[in-house]
Motif scaffolding. Structure first.
Motif, short mmCIF file in Angstrom:
data_model
loop_
_atom_site.label_atom_id
_atom_site.label_comp_id
_atom_site.label_asym_id
_atom_site.label_seq_id
_atom_site.Cartn_x
_atom_site.Cartn_y
_atom_site.Cartn_z
N ALA A 63 0.83 -1.20 0.00
CA ALA A 63 0.00 0.00 0.00
C ALA A 63 0.87 1.26 0.00
N ALA A 150 -12.86 4.51 -1.27
CA ALA A 150 -12.45 3.58 -0.22
C ALA A 150 -13.65 2.89 0.42
N TYR A 196 -4.31 -7.49 -5.67
CA TYR A 196 -4.24 -6.03 -5.70
C TYR A 196 -5.28 -5.46 -6.68
N THR A 200 -10.46 -1.97 -5.52
CA THR A 200 -10.24 -1.64 -4.11
C THR A 200 -8.86 -1.04 -3.82
N TRP A 201 -8.00 -0.94 -4.83
CA TRP A 201 -6.67 -0.38 -4.60
C TRP A 201 -6.48 1.04 -5.11
N PHE A 204 -5.61 4.10 -2.66
CA PHE A 204 -4.22 4.35 -2.26
C PHE A 204 -3.55 5.31 -3.24
N GLY A 298 -9.05 -5.85 1.68
CA GLY A 298 -9.74 -5.00 0.74
C GLY A 298 -11.05 -4.44 1.25
N ASP A 302 -9.70 -1.74 6.21
CA ASP A 302 -8.33 -2.08 5.80
C ASP A 302 -7.73 -0.95 4.98
N ILE A 303 -8.49 -0.41 4.04
CA ILE A 303 -7.99 0.67 3.18
C ILE A 303 -7.64 1.90 4.00
N THR A 307 -3.71 3.10 4.44
CA THR A 307 -3.43 4.43 3.90
C THR A 307 -2.88 5.32 5.00
#
Length: 422
Positions: A63, A150, A196, A200-201, A204, A298, A302-303, A307
């Motif tokens: 991340a 997010a 990844y 959901t990524w 970041f 995800g 978590d995000i 972050t």
């Protein structure tokens, strides 16, 4: 905000004043490199209580790479001054780099070793392509989109994955282009079900773009640290409330008992398993899965949490690098050669850690030791070797070899296709 602070300042003076901040970003990237080595080559935390603290790096290192990639996207497209010409030229450079990263990621997937490393480069290329429509946005808009994404991204992923069949889980590779099923698996994995996934990524990367748009020269490290602390608290604290106070943990453990009871798993075992993390997504059999904060799950929590961790690391290094640049030199060197070191460590794992022969399951050979298996020896070899090589390389060259290639190809194509007008 950043643009008004730089009016009348010569470009060379701006660059000189920004140098410690750029070195801080390299140092942060160096931290991510070392964290990646820990995850890929260190003792397997699932089987060693003594190494369980190594789980701290799971999810956070990748991340941090993604957040710093977003900062790089912002800098390539004008930093705190995204004029039309800078954004147009930056967009082409980013697109060229994205294509090269996708191709490189697909190629590296064929380097198989006894360590199942999930390769992120093809995903990175897609992240870069997804930023192209957003390059003209300012920091506030990017931060708002990152916040909404997010939350909405994991929910959308959950709803979509409820309605699709299980997909291939592995490294995106060139051999997936051979059939329609392979292409379908490739698209689904990159966008939705991989380790990844883009859906959901992207928050970041967007968070990093917002930081880069504020202006790396003018951003206050304390503000970055404060934002990181708030996000980490929101991620871990919000998950704790949902899991412990609202009953989410008990619900998930109760749902897992029928599946794992025959293996002798206790409630404590299942509770620990929920904290280990997953491979990019969570199960879709209960909405409570979206309340965990485990690595690579995800979920919104978590995000937010990772972050926040990325911003905390970046803020600390923005604060200390101008005063401790000499001490941080190996870390800065590793960060400036991050892509080269990433490729090199995959080649090293391919050469040093052979793929076991599973053809005869009843007579498996003993597991190798030392540098031929995950553990302290392999981790020391890879980490110390990378720091030494990067430092020696940077004594002679400005960029790592892979970084130089990306720079030359993307800049050369951009100069021919979009001549500068200012």
């Amino acid at each position: 905000m950043g643009a008004t602070a730089t009016v009348g300042v010569p470009e060379k003076a701006r660059q000189a004043d920004s140098l410690p901040r750029v070195l801080a970003l390299d140092a942060a990237r160096g931290i991510a490199v070392l964290g990646m080595f820990v995850v890929h080559t260190g003792p397997n935390a699932s089987f060693s209580d003594q190494a369980s603290w190594l789980r701290f790096f799971e999810g956070r290192s990748s991340a941090l790479f993604a957040v710093l990639a977003g900062v790089s996207v912002a800098l390539l497209s004008g930093g705190d001054r995204p004029t039309h010409d800078r954004t147009r030229r930056g967009a082409l450079r980013i697109a060229v780099r994205a294509v090269l990263l996708v191709l490189l990621g697909l190629a590296l997937a064929h380097l198989r070793s006894g360590i199942g490393v999930m390769i992120i480069l093809a995903y990175y290329g897609l992240y870069f392509l997804c930023t192209l429509p957003l390059l003209r946005l300012r920091a506030r808009s990017l931060a708002l989109i990152a916040l909404v994404w997010a939350i909405a991204g994991p929910i959308a992923s959950f709803l979509i994955r409820e309605r699709i069949a299980e997909s291939y889980l592995g490294n995106p590779a060139f051999d997936m282009f051979g059939t329609l099923e392979g292409l379908r698996n490739l698209a689904v994995e990159l966008l939705l079900t991989g380790v990844y996934p883009v859906l959901t990524w992207m928050p970041f990367v967007l968070a990093g773009m917002a930081l880069g748009r504020i202006g790396i020269r003018t951003v206050r490290p304390i503000a970055v640290l404060a934002a990181g602390a708030v996000l980490a608290l929101l991620g871990h604290g919000g998950s704790w409330v949902a899991q412990q106070l609202l009953g989410g943990r008990a619900h998930l453990i109760a749902a897992l008992v029928p599946e794992y009871a025959e293996y002798g798993f206790t409630d404590a075992d299942l509770d620990a398993m929920l904290s280990i993390g997953s491979l990019g997504t969570v199960s879709t059999d209960s909405w409570w899965w979206l309340t965990i904060d485990a690595p690579h799950s995800g979920t919104p929590f978590d995000i937010f949490a990772v972050t926040g961790a990325a911003l905390l690391v970046t803020g600390v290094l923005l604060l200390i690098t101008p005063r401790a640049g000499v001490v941080l030199r190996p870390l800065i060197s590793a960060g400036s050669c991050a892509l080269s070191l990433y490729i090199l460590h995959l080649v090293a794992l391919w050469a040093l850690v052979p793929v076991p022969d599973y053809s005869d399951l009843e007579n498996l050979p003993p597991l190798p030791g030392g540098i031929h298996a995950p553990g302290w020896s392999l981790l020391a070899l890879v980490a110390i070797g990378a720091l030494v090589l990067a430092t020696l390389w940077r004594n002679v060259f400005r960029r790592g070899p892979a970084e130089w290639l990306l720079h030359r190809v993307s800049l050369g194509i951009t100069k021919r296709a979009v001549p500068a007008s200012e």
